[in-house]
Design a protein around this motif. Sequence first.
Motif, PDB file in Angstrom:
ATOM      1  N   ALA A  96       1.462   6.264 -12.248  1.00 54.25           N
ATOM      2  CA  ALA A  96       1.850   5.689 -10.955  1.00 54.25           C
ATOM      3  C   ALA A  96       2.170   6.782  -9.932  1.00 54.25           C
ATOM      4  O   ALA A  96       1.956   6.596  -8.729  1.00 54.25           O
ATOM      5  CB  ALA A  96       3.057   4.774 -11.129  1.00 54.25           C
ATOM      6  N   GLY A  97       2.671   7.923 -10.412  1.00 53.05           N
ATOM      7  CA  GLY A  97       2.968   9.014  -9.504  1.00 53.05           C
ATOM      8  C   GLY A  97       1.736   9.624  -8.868  1.00 53.05           C
ATOM      9  O   GLY A  97       1.832  10.331  -7.853  1.00 53.05           O
ATOM     10  N   GLN A  98       0.557   9.353  -9.427  1.00 49.70           N
ATOM     11  CA  GLN A  98      -0.689   9.894  -8.885  1.00 49.70           C
ATOM     12  C   GLN A  98      -1.425   8.886  -8.007  1.00 49.70           C
ATOM     13  O   GLN A  98      -2.356   9.258  -7.289  1.00 49.70           O
ATOM     14  CB  GLN A  98      -1.596  10.329 -10.046  1.00 49.70           C
ATOM     15  N   GLY A 140       8.709  -2.168 -12.012  1.00 46.10           N
ATOM     16  CA  GLY A 140       9.705  -1.562 -11.127  1.00 46.10           C
ATOM     17  C   GLY A 140       9.722  -0.052 -11.242  1.00 46.10           C
ATOM     18  O   GLY A 140       9.783   0.673 -10.235  1.00 46.10           O
ATOM     19  N   PHE A 141       9.657   0.451 -12.504  1.00 40.28           N
ATOM     20  CA  PHE A 141       9.593   1.901 -12.701  1.00 40.28           C
ATOM     21  C   PHE A 141       8.337   2.488 -12.063  1.00 40.28           C
ATOM     22  O   PHE A 141       8.366   3.564 -11.454  1.00 40.28           O
ATOM     23  CB  PHE A 141       9.614   2.222 -14.200  1.00 40.28           C
ATOM     24  N   GLN A 142       7.231   1.767 -12.217  1.00 39.13           N
ATOM     25  CA  GLN A 142       5.970   2.268 -11.665  1.00 39.13           C
ATOM     26  C   GLN A 142       6.020   2.327 -10.136  1.00 39.13           C
ATOM     27  O   GLN A 142       5.572   3.300  -9.526  1.00 39.13           O
ATOM     28  CB  GLN A 142       4.817   1.381 -12.121  1.00 39.13           C
ATOM     29  N   LEU A 143       6.540   1.263  -9.530  1.00 35.54           N
ATOM     30  CA  LEU A 143       6.634   1.241  -8.072  1.00 35.54           C
ATOM     31  C   LEU A 143       7.571   2.327  -7.564  1.00 35.54           C
ATOM     32  O   LEU A 143       7.343   2.923  -6.499  1.00 35.54           O
ATOM     33  CB  LEU A 143       7.096  -0.133  -7.592  1.00 35.54           C
ATOM     34  N   SER A 146       5.628   5.557  -7.817  1.00 38.36           N
ATOM     35  CA  SER A 146       4.598   5.573  -6.775  1.00 38.36           C
ATOM     36  C   SER A 146       5.205   5.813  -5.402  1.00 38.36           C
ATOM     37  O   SER A 146       4.688   6.609  -4.599  1.00 38.36           O
ATOM     38  CB  SER A 146       3.834   4.248  -6.793  1.00 38.36           C
ATOM     39  N   SER A 147       6.311   5.145  -5.100  1.00 39.27           N
ATOM     40  CA  SER A 147       6.960   5.299  -3.796  1.00 39.27           C
ATOM     41  C   SER A 147       7.491   6.706  -3.610  1.00 39.27           C
ATOM     42  O   SER A 147       7.425   7.274  -2.505  1.00 39.27           O
ATOM     43  CB  SER A 147       8.098   4.283  -3.658  1.00 39.27           C
ATOM     44  N   ARG A 152       6.856  11.915  -0.919  1.00 42.52           N
ATOM     45  CA  ARG A 152       6.635  13.366  -1.027  1.00 42.52           C
ATOM     46  C   ARG A 152       5.327  13.762  -0.354  1.00 42.52           C
ATOM     47  O   ARG A 152       5.251  14.793   0.327  1.00 42.52           O
ATOM     48  CB  ARG A 152       6.628  13.773  -2.501  1.00 42.52           C
ATOM     49  N   LYS A 153       4.299  12.943  -0.517  1.00 45.44           N
ATOM     50  CA  LYS A 153       2.999  13.207   0.103  1.00 45.44           C
ATOM     51  C   LYS A 153       3.107  13.173   1.630  1.00 45.44           C
ATOM     52  O   LYS A 153       2.588  14.054   2.330  1.00 45.44           O
ATOM     53  CB  LYS A 153       1.983  12.181  -0.389  1.00 45.44           C
ATOM     54  N   GLU A 154       3.785  12.157   2.158  1.00 50.69           N
ATOM     55  CA  GLU A 154       3.932  12.041   3.607  1.00 50.69           C
ATOM     56  C   GLU A 154       4.788  13.175   4.167  1.00 50.69           C
ATOM     57  O   GLU A 154       4.517  13.691   5.258  1.00 50.69           O
ATOM     58  CB  GLU A 154       4.555  10.688   3.955  1.00 50.69           C
ATOM     59  N   ALA A 155       5.827  13.567   3.423  1.00 51.82           N
ATOM     60  CA  ALA A 155       6.671  14.675   3.883  1.00 51.82           C
ATOM     61  C   ALA A 155       5.876  15.974   3.953  1.00 51.82           C
ATOM     62  O   ALA A 155       6.024  16.761   4.902  1.00 51.82           O
ATOM     63  CB  ALA A 155       7.869  14.835   2.945  1.00 51.82           C
ATOM     64  N   LYS A 156       5.012  16.202   2.967  1.00 46.61           N
ATOM     65  CA  LYS A 156       4.185  17.403   2.975  1.00 46.61           C
ATOM     66  C   LYS A 156       3.197  17.378   4.137  1.00 46.61           C
ATOM     67  O   LYS A 156       2.995  18.392   4.815  1.00 46.61           O
ATOM     68  CB  LYS A 156       3.431  17.517   1.648  1.00 46.61           C
ATOM     69  N   GLU A 157       2.586  16.215   4.383  1.00 45.98           N
ATOM     70  CA  GLU A 157       1.638  16.097   5.491  1.00 45.98           C
ATOM     71  C   GLU A 157       2.340  16.306   6.833  1.00 45.98           C
ATOM     72  O   GLU A 157       1.805  16.978   7.724  1.00 45.98           O
ATOM     73  CB  GLU A 157       0.969  14.721   5.447  1.00 45.98           C
TER      74      GLU A 157
END
Length: 368
Positions: A96-98, A140-143, A146-147, A152-157
């Motif tokens: 989910a993290g990917q 719930g753990f997966q979401l 993922s969130s 983290r992706k948006e912060a890096k962008e």
Amino acid sequence: MSIPRLSLGEWALIASGLLTVLVVAAVDYQVNNQWQLDRAIAFFAFMLCFTWFCLMADVESSLLAKGLVAFEVVSAFYLFAGYAFEPIMVLLVVSAGQMPYVAGRYNNLILIILNIPFFVYSQYFTESPLHLLSLVMFIGFQLFASSSSQARKEAKENKEQLEATNLKLHATQALLAQQSQQQERMRIARDLHDSIGHRLTALSLQLEHAKHAEPSDFQLWRDEIGQQIKETLGQLREIVKARRQQEAIDLVAVLDQLHKHLPENIELRYPASLALEAPELAEQMAFCLQEAISNALRHGAATRIEISCPSEQPFQLKVSDNGRSIQQWHAGSGLLGMRERLKEFGGTVELKPNSEGMDLHLITAKTL
């Protein structure tokens, strides 16, 4: 495969994911109480795909990245189908993290859909069905995973965008400083011409008239003073003419400004002088250099950037870095923007891999 330069936190996340899979595999072995080669291969394949994905340089535009995540999910379902052991669902939490990197804004919906085959299989093909509460807990753990990755992706962008904008602002500031100096010189030249120039012209005319009106005893004096005034007036006109011509813009001033605001570990090399007499071209070249440096840092993770001038007639610039050497690439907005900037000058932009990273060639058709 080119391995990106990862931070300590990113390496820690990879290690945490691999450790989680190893713990699930160890628990699975204890529950089954026997060694099964196919299950060991499935766990190993999952860890291999996970690691490969994490070490990829560009995952968002890669079909391989999507395939790796899909193979992770298939491996997890194979393990669950072989033995419907609830902790196997933890593997989907790792994947989910990917998801945000390969599924974009639809990643949460895809995660929910991926849980359906696990639930259906456990309900109709196993003796110990998966409880609905357990399924909701795993979702719930997966979401959450993922969130967290999405944030983290948006912060890096956002950070990369902010750094690129910051470099662009400093490049513009350096250009404006040089243009302001030129405007001040032109103002001074105009004032000299309008005041001293006019006065000297009037004095020259008066002396010319006095030559014919006054006694001849002062002829030699008048001739000498008149000649001096004419020479002074000629010199003044030359000064005004030179000042009115726009002086060359030195791109080194722009690079100096950019260099001050780069991270300390980034090495930027460039010639002592890169002067252009055409201010319009100099301005576009400055923005192209800023974009080239930004791209080398953002997409290539370069630590050393070298700018050289292979040719002055016509003018060319070469930007070399030691970042990722990409054999197959597609032109993004930055490269297309550089081509548009140089198009009106008959220029071209070429990007090629070198032994360490990439070479960017900014070529103009004009002889300056």
